[in-house]
Design a protein around this motif. Structure first.
Motif, PDB file in Angstrom:
ATOM      1  N   UNK A  84       0.830  -1.198   0.000  1.00  0.00           N
ATOM      2  CA  UNK A  84       0.000   0.000   0.000  1.00  0.00           C
ATOM      3  C   UNK A  84       0.867   1.252   0.000  1.00  0.00           C
ATOM      4  N   UNK A  85       1.947   1.216   0.797  1.00  0.00           N
ATOM      5  CA  UNK A  85       2.851   2.374   0.840  1.00  0.00           C
ATOM      6  C   UNK A  85       3.500   2.600  -0.517  1.00  0.00           C
ATOM      7  N   UNK A  86       3.908   1.508  -1.180  1.00  0.00           N
ATOM      8  CA  UNK A  86       4.515   1.633  -2.513  1.00  0.00           C
ATOM      9  C   UNK A  86       3.488   2.177  -3.499  1.00  0.00           C
ATOM     10  N   UNK A  90       3.868   5.622  -5.408  1.00  0.00           N
ATOM     11  CA  UNK A  90       3.833   5.702  -6.874  1.00  0.00           C
ATOM     12  C   UNK A  90       2.752   6.663  -7.343  1.00  0.00           C
ATOM     13  N   UNK A  91       1.594   6.670  -6.656  1.00  0.00           N
ATOM     14  CA  UNK A  91       0.538   7.612  -7.019  1.00  0.00           C
ATOM     15  C   UNK A  91       0.997   9.049  -6.776  1.00  0.00           C
ATOM     16  N   UNK A  92       1.675   9.275  -5.635  1.00  0.00           N
ATOM     17  CA  UNK A  92       2.182  10.628  -5.362  1.00  0.00           C
ATOM     18  C   UNK A  92       3.228  11.041  -6.390  1.00  0.00           C
ATOM     19  N   UNK A  93       4.073  10.097  -6.791  1.00  0.00           N
ATOM     20  CA  UNK A  93       5.078  10.407  -7.820  1.00  0.00           C
ATOM     21  C   UNK A  93       4.385  10.743  -9.133  1.00  0.00           C
ATOM     22  N   UNK A  94       3.327   9.969  -9.483  1.00  0.00           N
ATOM     23  CA  UNK A  94       2.593  10.255 -10.720  1.00  0.00           C
ATOM     24  C   UNK A  94       1.946  11.637 -10.645  1.00  0.00           C
ATOM     25  N   UNK A 100       4.476  18.567 -12.353  1.00  0.00           N
ATOM     26  CA  UNK A 100       5.723  19.046 -12.946  1.00  0.00           C
ATOM     27  C   UNK A 100       5.542  19.328 -14.436  1.00  0.00           C
ATOM     28  N   UNK A 101       4.834  18.425 -15.132  1.00  0.00           N
ATOM     29  CA  UNK A 101       4.585  18.648 -16.557  1.00  0.00           C
ATOM     30  C   UNK A 101       3.740  19.904 -16.771  1.00  0.00           C
TER      31      UNK A 101
END
Length: 197
Positions: A84-86, A90-94, A100-101
């Motif tokens: 769940x943490x991963x 990953x959702x936060x990174x996305x 950023x884009x």
């Protein structure tokens, strides 16, 4: 009789020896029985000790089995929490990459607008410089036009009334050509001073 006595004595000796042997045998058997009983008791004590150790080992095994199951449950929970943490990471990174884009696109647009505005500013500064130079040239030409106009007026004022009449007289028109030539010279000077954008 003596033989009978002897035979009785031999029989008695045999019975006594047989009884003594039986007593020795009985003692030996008693001793063997005592030894066997002691060994049986020792074996029973050992069996009881081994049984106690076996019971303790089974209890330890059951305790360890329960502890192992608890650890497996904790590991499973930890794995689920890790997954769940991963997933959340990953959702936060996305989301960060999307932001950023968007920021990059906005920055690109702002940079384009800034370059456009800078180019317009440079163009307008160039035009302003050109207009300033043109305005200075116009001012200089206006000064010369004023001088030429002043010269025309002064020359006209210097004419006496007779010259004016002769100049406009259709019959004689003697000075008319001179005045027309002077007027053409003034007109040429004025045209030379015309401002060119």
């Amino acid at each position: 009789m003596r033989a009978l006595r002897l035979s009785a004595a031999a029989a008695l000796a045999l019975v006594i020896s047989s009884a003594a042997q039986a007593d020795q045998e009985s003692d030996r058997l008693r001793e063997a029985l005592r030894s066997a009983t002691a060994q049986a008791r020792a074996a029973e004590d050992q069996r009881a000790a081994v049984q106690a150790k076996l019971t303790a080992a089974e209890q330890e095994r059951d305790r360890l089995r329960k502890q192992n199951e608890a650890y497996r449950a904790q590991v499973k929970e930890a794995e689920q929490a890790y997954r769940q943490a991963v997933k959340d990471f990953n959702e936060r990174i996305a989301e960060r990459d999307d932001s950023l884009e968007k920021w990059k696109a906005a920055y690109g647009e702002a940079a384009t607008v800034a370059r456009t505005k800078d180019a317009e500013r440079a163009k307008f500064e160039g035009e302003a410089t050109t207009w300033k130079a043109s305005a200075k040239a116009c001012e200089a030409k206006n000064v010369r036009l004023v001088r030429i106009a002043d010269d025309v007026v002064k020359q006209y004022e210097r004419m006496d009334p007779l010259e004016k009449v002769l100049d406009h007289d259709p019959v004689f028109g003697l000075q008319r050509v001179e005045h027309q030539n002077a007027a053409q010279d003034f007109r040429d000077k004025i045209i030379e001073q015309k401002a060119k954008p």
